[in-house]
Design a protein around this motif. Structure first.
Motif, mmCIF file in Angstrom:
data_model
loop_
_atom_site.group_PDB
_atom_site.id
_atom_site.type_symbol
_atom_site.label_atom_id
_atom_site.label_comp_id
_atom_site.label_asym_id
_atom_site.label_seq_id
_atom_site.Cartn_x
_atom_site.Cartn_y
_atom_site.Cartn_z
ATOM 1 N N GLN A 1 0.808 -1.211 0.000
ATOM 2 C CA GLN A 1 0.000 0.000 0.000
ATOM 3 C C GLN A 1 0.850 1.274 0.000
ATOM 4 O OE1 GLN A 1 -3.005 -0.174 -0.731
ATOM 5 N NE2 GLN A 1 -3.057 -2.401 -0.566
ATOM 6 N N HIS B 1 -12.955 -1.587 -6.081
ATOM 7 C CA HIS B 1 -11.759 -1.153 -5.355
ATOM 8 C C HIS B 1 -10.945 -0.141 -6.163
ATOM 9 C CE1 HIS B 1 -8.512 -1.216 -2.554
ATOM 10 N NE2 HIS B 1 -7.716 -1.993 -3.265
ATOM 11 N N GLN C 1 -10.161 3.810 -5.276
ATOM 12 C CA GLN C 1 -8.811 4.360 -5.175
ATOM 13 C C GLN C 1 -8.592 5.519 -6.140
ATOM 14 O OE1 GLN C 1 -6.393 0.687 -5.484
ATOM 15 N NE2 GLN C 1 -5.686 1.196 -3.436
ATOM 16 N N TYR D 1 -7.383 9.026 -4.437
ATOM 17 C CA TYR D 1 -6.066 9.598 -4.736
ATOM 18 C C TYR D 1 -6.160 10.980 -5.371
ATOM 19 C CZ TYR D 1 -4.085 4.963 -3.848
ATOM 20 O OH TYR D 1 -3.712 3.782 -3.277
ATOM 21 N N ASN E 1 -4.560 6.923 1.534
ATOM 22 C CA ASN E 1 -4.558 5.476 1.375
ATOM 23 C C ASN E 1 -4.616 4.771 2.727
ATOM 24 O OD1 ASN E 1 -4.568 3.373 -0.547
ATOM 25 N ND2 ASN E 1 -2.422 2.913 -0.132
ATOM 26 N N TYR F 1 -8.324 4.928 3.784
ATOM 27 C CA TYR F 1 -9.159 4.058 2.961
ATOM 28 C C TYR F 1 -8.834 2.581 3.201
ATOM 29 C CZ TYR F 1 -10.906 1.522 -1.062
ATOM 30 O OH TYR F 1 -11.518 0.584 -1.860
ATOM 31 N N MET F 2 -7.545 2.242 3.177
ATOM 32 C CA MET F 2 -7.168 0.837 3.285
ATOM 33 C C MET F 2 -7.364 0.287 4.694
ATOM 34 S SD MET F 2 -6.554 -0.101 0.261
ATOM 35 C CE MET F 2 -6.073 -1.766 0.713
#
Length: 380
Positions: A102, A304, A308, A312, A323, A326-327
């Motif tokens: 990531q 997904h 992203q 971003y 990130n 979100y992740m």
């Protein structure tokens, strides 16, 4: 970058087709075996919270090399430890430091031209997805050749080679921010508060990966029992079926570059829910199971990449922190899916597992619809 991303994230998924073998070797119950995947994903979530933001603060190449070496060391420990508590601890450590994947994804977005960002992220994410899925295939066959511990020994060697490759070929980058580490972590919370698009995509990401994890955590239990009775190698080969999601990642990136994120979100969430119908039928029909796996992986990965792409674009100077937010939600959803899948299968069998996965998909569809109804004219 796509290759190293795949190797790094694969560390958390080698166990899935091996849960039966690991449980038998260490005398674990079905629920305890399923917790191996949950621990890895919870460790990954901790890494996303506390390590991933460092990508906006430290020189990324050095950070990536150090984390990759630590991940290799953790895998080596999994290969040799014979006490369940020690194995769970090593799996958790591997999960924490495998955020290498990531850190690489937003770095790729930074290196890409704005008009090619979706395609670039899709390419690197294809590597990540292939790592997740092919990890199962490789793990299954290696386990048949030399036992499940061989899988982790080979993975440790591969990650050491990946660390050398990163040190040799990855370009250096400059720091994006000049604040201290505590302030860096606090800024993630502020970003979540200030960015409604991020919050929506965090929810969608958590639900989609929750559905994905329900399937891949429980499928080894289905396929190792009658009427299938497959070996670990054959179970691992089902990862090849899910590799169709890599195509979805690339295609979704191209569509996102064209501004079709709203349509992609709607389509993928509906497919995510409907895919559980053939998966349910898959208890007795191999063809239906394969069709459902393909649909689920296409939907989960397409959503997904769409998420992203939008995340971003919010704040280029804070991509690692975006990130991270979100992740963290994404893998928390995955951990919840894994934990609940083990319980559902143990108490309600395959129908209960499919009901759980379908609930994740329906919740994602409802979320996407609610957002569209509230802001019908706003591109998301």
């Amino acid at each position: 970058m796509a290759t190293v991303t795949g190797l790094a994230v694969a560390s958390n998924y080698y166990a899935q087709p091996l849960l039966h073998d690991i449980g038998h070797d260490l005398h674990l119950t079905v629920q305890q075996s399923g917790l191996i995947v949950t621990v890895a994903q919870l460790g990954y979530a901790l890494g996303l919270i506390f390590l991933l933001p460092l990508g906006d603060l430290l020189e990324r190449r050095r950070l990536l090399v150090v984390l990759t070496i630590l991940s290799a060391a953790g895998l080596a420990c999994v290969a040799v430890l014979r006490v369940p508590a020690g194995l769970f601890a090593a799996v958790g450590v591997v999960g924490v430091v495998s955020v290498v994947a990531q850190i690489l994804v937003p770095y790729a977005a930074t290196l890409a031209a704005p008009g090619e960002r979706g395609r670039t992220v899709g390419l690197v994410m294809s590597g990540l997805l292939l790592g997740i899925l092919l990890a199962r295939t490789a793990a299954g066959y290696l386990a048949e050749l030399g036992g499940w511990r061989t899988v982790y020994a080979v993975a440790a060697v591969l990650l050491l080679a990946a660390a050398a490759a990163l040190a040799r070929w990855l370009p250096r980058d400059r720091h994006s921010v000049s604040i201290g580490y505590p302030a860096l972590l606090r800024s993630v919370t502020r970003i979540i508060r200030d960015e409604p698009v991020l919050r929506v995509r965090m929810v969608l990401g958590a639900l989609s990966f929750g559905a994905f994890s329900v399937l891949w955590t429980s499928i080894a239990f289905l396929l190792s029992a009658p009427p299938y009775g497959y070996s670990a190698g054959t179970i691992g080969a089902f990862g090849l079926v899910g590799a169709a999601g890599a195509l979805a990642a690339s295609m979704a990136g191209r569509f996102a570059d064209r501004g079709r994120t709203g349509a992609l979100t709607g389509a993928t969430t509906v497919i995510l829910a409907l895919s559980w119908l053939p998966i349910l039928w898959g208890a007795t029909s191999l063809a239906a199971l394969i069709a459902g796996i393909v649909l689920l992986d296409l939907a989960a990965q397409g959503l997904h990449i769409t998420n992203q792409h939008l995340v971003y674009a919010l704040a280029p100077e804070a991509r690692s922190r975006l990130n991270s937010a979100y992740m963290t939600a994404y893998f928390a959803g995955g951990a919840a899916g894994s934990a609940l899948a083990s319980v559902a299968f143990a108490h309600f069998g395959w129908p209960g597992t499919c009901a759980l996965g379908g609930a994740f998909g329906l919740a994602a569809s409802a979320t996407a619809l609610a957002v569209r109804l509230v802001r019908p004219r706003q591109r998301r």
